[in-house]
Design a protein around this motif. Structure first.
Motif, mmCIF file in Angstrom:
data_model
loop_
_atom_site.group_PDB
_atom_site.id
_atom_site.type_symbol
_atom_site.label_atom_id
_atom_site.label_comp_id
_atom_site.label_asym_id
_atom_site.label_seq_id
_atom_site.Cartn_x
_atom_site.Cartn_y
_atom_site.Cartn_z
ATOM 1 N N PHE A 167 0.817 -1.223 0.000
ATOM 2 C CA PHE A 167 0.000 0.000 0.000
ATOM 3 C C PHE A 167 0.852 1.276 0.000
ATOM 4 N N SER A 168 2.138 1.148 -0.269
ATOM 5 C CA SER A 168 2.996 2.321 -0.389
ATOM 6 C C SER A 168 4.057 2.044 -1.451
ATOM 7 N N VAL A 169 4.838 3.057 -1.749
ATOM 8 C CA VAL A 169 5.928 2.925 -2.719
ATOM 9 C C VAL A 169 7.223 3.318 -2.012
ATOM 10 N N GLU A 170 8.226 2.491 -2.114
ATOM 11 C CA GLU A 170 9.521 2.796 -1.516
ATOM 12 C C GLU A 170 10.495 3.195 -2.623
ATOM 13 N N VAL A 171 11.091 4.368 -2.478
ATOM 14 C CA VAL A 171 12.037 4.881 -3.467
ATOM 15 C C VAL A 171 13.390 5.089 -2.788
ATOM 16 N N PRO A 172 14.437 4.427 -3.241
ATOM 17 C CA PRO A 172 15.769 4.659 -2.666
ATOM 18 C C PRO A 172 16.210 6.097 -2.901
ATOM 19 N N VAL A 173 17.045 6.606 -2.022
ATOM 20 C CA VAL A 173 17.503 7.990 -2.128
ATOM 21 C C VAL A 173 18.183 8.241 -3.470
ATOM 22 N N ASN A 174 18.961 7.274 -3.938
ATOM 23 C CA ASN A 174 19.680 7.492 -5.196
ATOM 24 C C ASN A 174 18.775 7.467 -6.424
ATOM 25 N N GLU A 175 17.492 7.142 -6.217
ATOM 26 C CA GLU A 175 16.539 7.133 -7.329
ATOM 27 C C GLU A 175 15.655 8.380 -7.338
ATOM 28 N N ILE A 176 15.929 9.337 -6.467
ATOM 29 C CA ILE A 176 15.128 10.563 -6.448
ATOM 30 C C ILE A 176 15.078 11.245 -7.815
ATOM 31 N N PRO A 177 16.177 11.313 -8.574
ATOM 32 C CA PRO A 177 16.086 11.927 -9.910
ATOM 33 C C PRO A 177 15.117 11.206 -10.842
ATOM 34 N N ASN A 178 14.848 9.934 -10.578
ATOM 35 C CA ASN A 178 13.945 9.147 -11.425
ATOM 36 C C ASN A 178 12.543 9.027 -10.838
ATOM 37 N N LEU A 179 12.220 9.896 -9.885
ATOM 38 C CA LEU A 179 10.955 9.777 -9.160
ATOM 39 C C LEU A 179 9.746 9.769 -10.100
ATOM 40 N N LYS A 180 9.698 10.691 -11.036
ATOM 41 C CA LYS A 180 8.539 10.753 -11.931
ATOM 42 C C LYS A 180 8.455 9.492 -12.784
ATOM 43 N N LYS A 181 9.569 9.047 -13.303
ATOM 44 C CA LYS A 181 9.587 7.839 -14.124
ATOM 45 C C LYS A 181 9.077 6.636 -13.329
ATOM 46 N N ILE A 182 9.489 6.543 -12.065
ATOM 47 C CA ILE A 182 9.053 5.419 -11.223
ATOM 48 C C ILE A 182 7.544 5.470 -11.008
ATOM 49 N N LEU A 183 7.025 6.629 -10.664
ATOM 50 C CA LEU A 183 5.590 6.749 -10.367
ATOM 51 C C LEU A 183 4.743 6.611 -11.629
ATOM 52 N N MET A 184 5.211 7.152 -12.734
ATOM 53 C CA MET A 184 4.481 7.005 -13.994
ATOM 54 C C MET A 184 4.488 5.555 -14.473
ATOM 55 N N GLY A 185 5.466 4.790 -14.026
ATOM 56 C CA GLY A 185 5.548 3.385 -14.412
ATOM 57 C C GLY A 185 4.568 2.488 -13.671
ATOM 58 N N ILE A 186 3.897 3.047 -12.651
ATOM 59 C CA ILE A 186 2.877 2.286 -11.918
ATOM 60 C C ILE A 186 1.551 2.427 -12.667
ATOM 61 N N SER A 187 0.978 1.323 -13.065
ATOM 62 C CA SER A 187 -0.254 1.375 -13.855
ATOM 63 C C SER A 187 -1.407 1.942 -13.033
ATOM 64 N N THR A 188 -2.403 2.459 -13.725
ATOM 65 C CA THR A 188 -3.591 2.981 -13.042
ATOM 66 C C THR A 188 -4.237 1.902 -12.180
ATOM 67 N N ARG A 189 -4.280 0.698 -12.705
ATOM 68 C CA ARG A 189 -4.884 -0.406 -11.950
ATOM 69 C C ARG A 189 -4.122 -0.678 -10.653
ATOM 70 N N GLN A 190 -2.789 -0.678 -10.747
ATOM 71 C CA GLN A 190 -1.992 -0.925 -9.549
ATOM 72 C C GLN A 190 -2.090 0.232 -8.566
ATOM 73 N N TYR A 191 -2.148 1.456 -9.083
ATOM 74 C CA TYR A 191 -2.305 2.611 -8.199
ATOM 75 C C TYR A 191 -3.613 2.522 -7.411
ATOM 76 N N ILE A 192 -4.693 2.159 -8.096
ATOM 77 C CA ILE A 192 -5.988 2.039 -7.414
ATOM 78 C C ILE A 192 -5.923 0.974 -6.333
ATOM 79 N N ARG A 193 -5.197 -0.114 -6.612
ATOM 80 C CA ARG A 193 -5.010 -1.147 -5.586
ATOM 81 C C ARG A 193 -4.272 -0.580 -4.367
#
Length: 410
Positions: free
Chosen positions: A338-364
């Motif tokens: 029910f949450s997303v864990e992002v490593p500190v070194n992936e902060i520059p890729n934050l948008k890419k990571i979140l956009m990569g989560i499908s709408t269906r998975q986000y709703i879950r």
């Protein structure tokens, strides 16, 4: 954020040391035997054999083992008794804040002292609560800007010394069946005034930082909850997923090693990732939480932050950006569900990571967060499965792993 609740919490039930001289059972024998039976019942719990519950039956991937948690919770309600030491004078003892970001500390002290789990007979207790407020110590004892924690440490040392000299229970277990709660950042270091308190006792800490001595096998991670009015009125609820127009949101002071990185990469850079040092005038913080799909929860100077609970309260999916942190109740709850864990070194890729989560998975993720929200809600009086009961359940789990031998009670 993995958990070993289904394994280490439920197996290897210990045998109770018998009184071979008198062939009778002491009160401690009986208490330890009841814990052995509880461990066995929890270990036998099966997902297809859950007990009916009029309030709530845990189920779903939010739990590492829903059936084991449910059985454990019911065993706690049936058996667990806590003795609250009456020594100590307010405001440092038997008191605590209920409106600040340290509210979990004060609320738990008040609720524990008026709880059905409290026993006035220490010989009938499974665990012993030290009702001291680290936050109150900092407020009333600490000399501002002195950088000297010794007076507060001495207060804790003297307090435990009084209890150890007056009662047999601390020395009997070297503090292993005793517990404290502290939401102030200095909780871990001040508890170090007594080596047995730091190393043996169950410490309920908001600042659950493994790099500062937090040990998940014996310590309890408790949530930091900001209650501006002292209650959760007006803090719960938010629009559906389809009505959230902002991808991710954060607003907060620039302190600690992680937040400067977050602001450097995202402040004012992208309208989808709303990262602010200060919110524009007239913009509501809680309104932004409710407009956002994901809420970014970075560490500050310490790992504890009320943002994770604020996100769950408002239906926003927490994005956890922390090092060395043990999430609250993570021996029961699978935060990855029910949450997303992002490593500190992936902060520059934050948008890419979140956009990569499908709408269906986000709703879950959002739906599951709404379901576990009950475990973080503050209730007056406490309600079953709320944050007070979850903290106590975490203490109960760790008490199940402590073996106090009857021979020490003779």
């Amino acid at each position: 954020m993995s958990s070993n609740f289904p394994q280490s919490r439920l197996n290897d039930s210990p045998a109770v040391t018998p009184n071979r001289i008198q062939h009778t059972y002491s009160s401690l024998d009986r208490l330890e035997a009841s814990l052995v039976r509880a461990r066995a019942a929890i270990g036998k719990a099966k997902s297809d054999n859950q007990t009916n519950d009029p309030d709530y039956v845990p189920t779903g991937p939010m739990y590492w083992n829903a059936a084991a948690f449910h059985r454990s919770y019911l065993e706690m309600e049936k058996l667990f008794k806590v003795y609250v030491y009456e020594e100590g004078e307010p405001p440092v003892f038997h008191n605590g804040p209920c409106k600040s970001i340290y509210s979990t500390e004060g609320n738990f002290i008040y609720q524990m002292e008026n709880s059905q789990f409290r026993t006035r007979d220490p010989d009938k207790a499974h665990a012993y609560f030290l009702p001291m407020s680290i936050t109150a110590m900092v407020h009333y004892i600490y000399v501002r800007d002195s950088h000297d924690s010794q007076p507060m440490k001495q207060t804790v040392k003297d307090y435990v010394g009084v209890l150890a000299g007056k009662y047999p229970y601390w020395n009997r277990s070297t503090g292993a069946d005793h517990f404290m709660v502290a939401c102030h950042d200095w909780g871990p270091s001040i508890s170090g005034a007594v080596p047995e308190l730091f190393g043996n006792s169950i410490r309920g800490l908001c600042n659950a930082n493994t790099s500062e001595g937090f040990r998940p096998s014996k310590d309890v991670s408790i949530p930091e909850i900001l209650l501006p009015s002292g209650t959760i009125d007006g803090l719960i609820g938010g629009p559906s997923a389809s009505q959230r127009t902002i991808l991710a949101f954060f607003a907060g002071g620039v302190h600690g090693p992680i937040r400067p990185i977050l602001l450097e990469h995202w402040e004012g850079k992208d309208t989808d990732i709303q990262v602010h040092k200060y919110l524009p005038k007239g913009v509501s913080y809680y309104g932004m939480l409710k407009k956002s799909k994901y809420c970014i929860c970075p560490s500050g100077y310490e790992v504890a932050s009320p943002r994770m609970v604020e996100a769950l309260y408002t239906g926003c999916v927490p994005v956890i950006v922390k090092d060395h942190y043990v999430a609250p109740f993570s021996d029961v709850l699978n935060w990855n569900s029910f949450s997303v864990e992002v490593p500190v070194n992936e902060i520059p890729n934050l948008k890419k990571i979140l956009m990569g989560i499908s709408t269906r998975q986000y709703i879950r993720l959002q739906r599951r967060g709404k379901q576990v929200r009950r475990h973080f809600e503050v209730s007056w009086p406490p309600k079953r499965y709320d944050v007070f009961h979850m903290i106590l359940h975490s203490v109960w789990l760790r008490r199940l792993n402590v073996r106090v031998h009857a021979s020490a009670d003779l």
